[in-house]
Every structure is written in C-alpha cells, then in structure tokens.
Design a protein around this motif. Sequence first.
Motif, mmCIF file in Angstrom:
data_model
loop_
_atom_site.group_PDB
_atom_site.id
_atom_site.type_symbol
_atom_site.label_atom_id
_atom_site.label_comp_id
_atom_site.label_asym_id
_atom_site.label_seq_id
_atom_site.Cartn_x
_atom_site.Cartn_y
_atom_site.Cartn_z
ATOM 1 N N GLU A 171 30.242 45.207 33.445
ATOM 2 C CA GLU A 171 30.761 44.137 32.591
ATOM 3 C C GLU A 171 32.190 43.773 32.991
ATOM 4 O O GLU A 171 32.556 42.588 33.065
ATOM 5 N N GLU A 172 33.027 44.800 33.236
ATOM 6 C CA GLU A 172 34.404 44.541 33.674
ATOM 7 C C GLU A 172 34.416 43.860 35.034
ATOM 8 O O GLU A 172 35.208 42.940 35.269
ATOM 9 N N LEU A 173 33.557 44.302 35.931
ATOM 10 C CA LEU A 173 33.497 43.692 37.252
ATOM 11 C C LEU A 173 33.165 42.213 37.141
ATOM 12 O O LEU A 173 33.803 41.361 37.783
ATOM 13 N N THR A 174 32.182 41.876 36.310
ATOM 14 C CA THR A 174 31.779 40.481 36.136
ATOM 15 C C THR A 174 32.923 39.650 35.574
ATOM 16 O O THR A 174 33.243 38.565 36.088
ATOM 17 N N ARG A 175 33.558 40.162 34.529
ATOM 18 C CA ARG A 175 34.624 39.410 33.868
ATOM 19 C C ARG A 175 35.850 39.249 34.773
ATOM 20 O O ARG A 175 36.402 38.154 34.900
ATOM 21 N N MET A 176 36.256 40.323 35.427
ATOM 22 C CA MET A 176 37.452 40.276 36.260
ATOM 23 C C MET A 176 37.225 39.444 37.518
ATOM 24 O O MET A 176 38.084 38.649 37.927
ATOM 25 N N ALA A 177 36.057 39.614 38.136
ATOM 26 C CA ALA A 177 35.762 38.841 39.344
ATOM 27 C C ALA A 177 35.695 37.354 39.044
ATOM 28 O O ALA A 177 36.175 36.522 39.832
ATOM 29 N N GLN A 178 35.129 37.004 37.885
ATOM 30 C CA GLN A 178 35.024 35.592 37.520
ATOM 31 C C GLN A 178 36.402 34.975 37.283
ATOM 32 O O GLN A 178 36.686 33.856 37.733
ATOM 33 N N LYS A 179 37.272 35.716 36.595
ATOM 34 C CA LYS A 179 38.615 35.199 36.314
ATOM 35 C C LYS A 179 39.395 35.002 37.612
ATOM 36 O O LYS A 179 40.059 33.965 37.809
ATOM 37 N N ILE A 180 39.320 35.983 38.508
ATOM 38 C CA ILE A 180 40.042 35.876 39.773
ATOM 39 C C ILE A 180 39.466 34.763 40.634
ATOM 40 O O ILE A 180 40.209 33.978 41.245
ATOM 41 N N ASP A 187 43.505 27.196 42.694
ATOM 42 C CA ASP A 187 44.678 27.107 43.576
ATOM 43 C C ASP A 187 44.342 26.481 44.921
ATOM 44 O O ASP A 187 45.211 26.380 45.790
ATOM 45 N N GLY A 188 43.084 26.071 45.096
ATOM 46 C CA GLY A 188 42.716 25.364 46.324
ATOM 47 C C GLY A 188 41.826 26.129 47.284
ATOM 48 O O GLY A 188 41.381 25.574 48.296
ATOM 49 N N ASN A 189 41.558 27.390 47.024
ATOM 50 C CA ASN A 189 40.698 28.183 47.920
ATOM 51 C C ASN A 189 39.254 28.096 47.432
ATOM 52 O O ASN A 189 38.743 28.971 46.740
ATOM 53 N N GLN A 190 38.575 26.997 47.825
ATOM 54 C CA GLN A 190 37.235 26.742 47.320
ATOM 55 C C GLN A 190 36.184 27.710 47.861
ATOM 56 O O GLN A 190 35.074 27.786 47.328
ATOM 57 N N ASP A 191 36.498 28.412 48.930
ATOM 58 C CA ASP A 191 35.532 29.351 49.527
ATOM 59 C C ASP A 191 35.704 30.776 49.013
ATOM 60 O O ASP A 191 35.068 31.700 49.519
ATOM 61 N N PHE A 192 36.566 30.949 48.018
ATOM 62 C CA PHE A 192 36.843 32.295 47.517
ATOM 63 C C PHE A 192 35.725 32.755 46.587
ATOM 64 O O PHE A 192 35.262 32.025 45.718
ATOM 65 N N TRP A 193 35.311 34.026 46.783
ATOM 66 C CA TRP A 193 34.319 34.642 45.904
ATOM 67 C C TRP A 193 34.925 35.880 45.256
ATOM 68 O O TRP A 193 35.598 36.664 45.907
ATOM 69 N N GLY A 194 34.665 36.061 43.972
ATOM 70 C CA GLY A 194 35.222 37.198 43.248
ATOM 71 C C GLY A 194 34.588 38.520 43.609
ATOM 72 O O GLY A 194 35.210 39.573 43.464
ATOM 73 N N TYR A 195 33.355 38.469 44.093
ATOM 74 C CA TYR A 195 32.652 39.705 44.446
ATOM 75 C C TYR A 195 31.642 39.397 45.536
ATOM 76 O O TYR A 195 30.870 38.443 45.420
ATOM 77 N N VAL A 196 31.667 40.174 46.597
ATOM 78 C CA VAL A 196 30.678 40.007 47.674
ATOM 79 C C VAL A 196 30.013 41.355 47.934
ATOM 80 O O VAL A 196 30.635 42.417 47.780
ATOM 81 N N TRP A 197 28.768 41.298 48.334
ATOM 82 C CA TRP A 197 28.019 42.529 48.577
ATOM 83 C C TRP A 197 26.827 42.235 49.473
ATOM 84 O O TRP A 197 26.517 41.085 49.762
#
Length: 205
Positions: A171-180, A187-197
């Motif tokens: 749950e924390e991973l989902t919430r924190m990754a989404q916020k980041i 901020d302009g980095n459209q290719d950024f992903w909060g979590y990759v696997w």
Amino acid sequence: MKKTGRYSTLIVLLAALMQFSAAKAAQPDGGVITLGIATSNVGVEHDVLISQVARYEAEHPNIKINILDTPDLSTDKLGLFLQFFEAKSPKLDIYQIDVIWPGGLAEHFVNLYDYPAAKRQAKEHFQAIVENNTVDGKLVAMPQFIDAGLLYYRKDLLKKYGFDHPPETWEELTRMAQKIQDGERADGNQDFWGYVWQGNAYEGL
C-alpha cells in the motif's frame, strides 16, 4: 540465511545419499554408487552445481554423480519429471523441483525427516520454505537456493516528496510511487515511472 549459500546444493545431494545409504552398505567391496541429479541452465546454477558436484565427488570417491540437463521452463521440466515418474526411470535420483510442486509430487519422494542429518539441516534454512516442502508431515524437499527480491529506491526522490523512509508495504509502495510519479511528470519528465519491475507474464507470477 548466511548458511544457505554454502550448504545449498550439498544438502540436496546429501538427502539423496542418505536415501541410498542402504545401497552403499550392500556394495560387496566398496563399489561406486552412481546417482543422477537434475539441473538447468538458468542463471549460474548449472556452473555452481558442476563445481559443487566435483568437490563432493573428490571428498567421496565411492560416489559418482551424473548431471542431467533439463528444460529451463518450469512447465517443460515438470512434464519431463512426470514422464520419469510414470516410467519409473532410473535416470534421476535427485530432482530439482519448483517451490509450488511439493504437494503434487510428494508421493514420489522419500520423507527426509526419517534421516537425522536432513532433519538437523532443515533447522538451518528459512522455515517458511521448509514448511512449504512438508506435505502431511513428510519433508519431501530441501532448499537448493532461495530467490529473494530486493527493492531499490531513490533517497533523493523520497526526500523531495516528503517521505522519511522507503515503502514497507504494498500500500505504501503504491501511494508513494504514485505521488512521486505524478510530481516528476508535472515537472516535465513524461517518461518517469514511480515503480518498474520485471513484469512479463510467466508461471512465477
């Protein structure tokens, strides 16, 4: 966990050797016992097994271990093993099984709890894995190696978005990754992903 790497493959071999202790005693003049063990070429396990088998044979000159290469894909390997069981094939004495197979294959294996050495070694492994390999009170397999997942995270981004610790739950991973992710994309980095696997579809998932 620190003991697992040293003993991993040797424990698997030891289990089979204990099973064949009676056969060893029956050898009239200390003849050679030949065993078959399965492996695959996934990662470095094939090379590690070869080196450990060589070391074991050097310490036990009356034992010869033949290594049988098996399919890398779990489903193909299981199919091969089922054929061996059906035919009562003598090719393999030591089977490398998947963590989800003990329940379905238990009837084909000895109870390692019948052997004091295996019983002692079982206490040195992850108990969750030992319990997984115990079917109706019968220990049918021992860990050869254990896969442990690791989470890599960026301290700078956690700090930037107000987090003082890495995620400790899904749950924390989902919430924190989404916020980041939302913040970085804003901020302009459209290719950024909060979590990759490694999310390819396969049996392990």
